[in-house]
Scaffold this motif. Structure first.
Motif, mmCIF file in Angstrom:
data_model
loop_
_atom_site.group_PDB
_atom_site.id
_atom_site.type_symbol
_atom_site.label_atom_id
_atom_site.label_comp_id
_atom_site.label_asym_id
_atom_site.label_seq_id
_atom_site.Cartn_x
_atom_site.Cartn_y
_atom_site.Cartn_z
ATOM 1 N N HIS A 136 0.868 -1.171 0.000
ATOM 2 C CA HIS A 136 0.000 0.000 0.000
ATOM 3 C C HIS A 136 0.911 1.229 0.000
ATOM 4 O O HIS A 136 2.126 1.109 0.043
ATOM 5 C CB HIS A 136 -0.888 0.023 1.251
ATOM 6 N N CYS A 171 -4.814 5.586 0.162
ATOM 7 C CA CYS A 171 -3.809 4.639 -0.309
ATOM 8 C C CYS A 171 -3.516 4.979 -1.769
ATOM 9 O O CYS A 171 -4.436 5.162 -2.557
ATOM 10 C CB CYS A 171 -4.325 3.212 -0.184
ATOM 11 N N GLU A 173 -1.245 3.136 -3.743
ATOM 12 C CA GLU A 173 -0.628 2.019 -4.467
ATOM 13 C C GLU A 173 -1.760 1.038 -4.723
ATOM 14 O O GLU A 173 -2.381 0.563 -3.767
ATOM 15 C CB GLU A 173 0.466 1.378 -3.615
ATOM 16 N N CYS A 175 -4.032 -1.749 -4.739
ATOM 17 C CA CYS A 175 -3.881 -2.910 -3.862
ATOM 18 C C CYS A 175 -5.061 -3.868 -3.959
ATOM 19 O O CYS A 175 -5.246 -4.705 -3.091
ATOM 20 C CB CYS A 175 -3.671 -2.448 -2.423
ATOM 21 N N HIS A 179 -9.322 -0.841 -3.397
ATOM 22 C CA HIS A 179 -8.281 0.197 -3.305
ATOM 23 C C HIS A 179 -8.852 1.613 -3.229
ATOM 24 O O HIS A 179 -8.427 2.435 -2.431
ATOM 25 C CB HIS A 179 -7.338 0.055 -4.500
ATOM 26 N N MET A 182 -9.924 2.938 0.088
ATOM 27 C CA MET A 182 -8.949 2.910 1.181
ATOM 28 C C MET A 182 -8.508 4.341 1.515
ATOM 29 O O MET A 182 -7.368 4.737 1.323
ATOM 30 C CB MET A 182 -7.758 2.035 0.783
HETATM 31 CU CU LIG Z 1 -3.934 -0.029 -0.322
#
Ligand SMILES: [Cu+2]
Length: 220
Positions: A136, A171, A173, A175, A179, A182
């Motif tokens: 993340h 977040c 990245e 994921c 995602h 997040m």
């Molecule tokens: Cu993430």
């Protein structure tokens, strides 16, 4: 990230500004010349260009000028990176643990929260960025740069808010499926207010059962 609210974010935004204005100057010059040449040497009624092979001053110019621009960007970037890598005097440590698909924040005394990270205004907070599963990345744009959360290791992010408020982040990245959900919020409280909140949470933690603590961790 264009409305910085921490010393680190100010430095990053200043670097971004320098890169932006240099890139804009290059863009205007290149596109301006392109339009000029397209019009002047157009097929219908335009001039026929003189053919030139080898033009030393011109070739030197388009080699030396980009070299100088890139050298300037390199120096500015290295200066900013080294400024961001030092000069942080830790006043509080918290841990940010990424997990599909939420952030858990851990404070002194076993207090945890999800999604909302509370910090005291004006204090230098060291954030230990970790992950329970996949990669993340922690980012609250108004407060600084991105820090990857990598399983098996702990990276460091520094947060210091200039004034009280709520700073959104998420977040950054990819994921998995959740995602985009997040999200996170950094809530900067006056130091006294933060202490009162932390003490109250610690007391609540001591006086509650495991299921209550679970419910507590999930309420922001
Ligand atoms: Cu993430």
């Amino acid at each position: 990230m264009v409305s910085p609210a921490s010393p680190d974010a100010h430095a990053i935004t200043a670097l971004f500004g320098a890169v932006f204005w240099m890139a804009l100057a290059v863009f205007l010059l290149v596109e301006g010349l392109l339009v000029f040449i397209v019009v002047r040497y157009r097929a219908w009624g335009g001039e026929v260009p003189r053919e030139v092979h080898g033009h030393t001053p011109l070739e030197l110019t388009w080699t030396v000028v980009p070299t100088l621009i890139l050298a300037a960007l390199t120096v500015l970037t290295l200066q900013t990176m080294s400024a961001l890598a030092q000069g942080h005097r830790e006043e509080l440590a918290v841990r940010a643990v990424g997990q599909t698909w939420f952030w858990e924040f851990q404070y002194p005394g076993g207090v945890t929260s999800t999604r909302v990270l509370r910090i005291p205004v004006g204090k230098m907070v060291r954030v230990e960025v970790a992950s329970r599963d996949v990669i993340h990345s922690f980012w609250a744009p108004e407060l600084g740069g991105k820090t990857d959360a990598i399983p098996g290791t702990v990276n460091t992010a520094w947060l210091q808010a200039d004034h009280p408020g709520t700073y959104k982040g998420q977040c950054v990245e990819f994921c998995g499926f959740g995602h985009s959900l997040m999200l996170l919020e950094v809530v900067a409280l006056e130091p006294g207010e933060f202490e009162v909140w932390l003490k109250a949470e610690q007391a609540r933690l001591g006086a509650s059962s495991a299921p209550e603590r679970g419910a507590q961790a999930w309420s922001p």
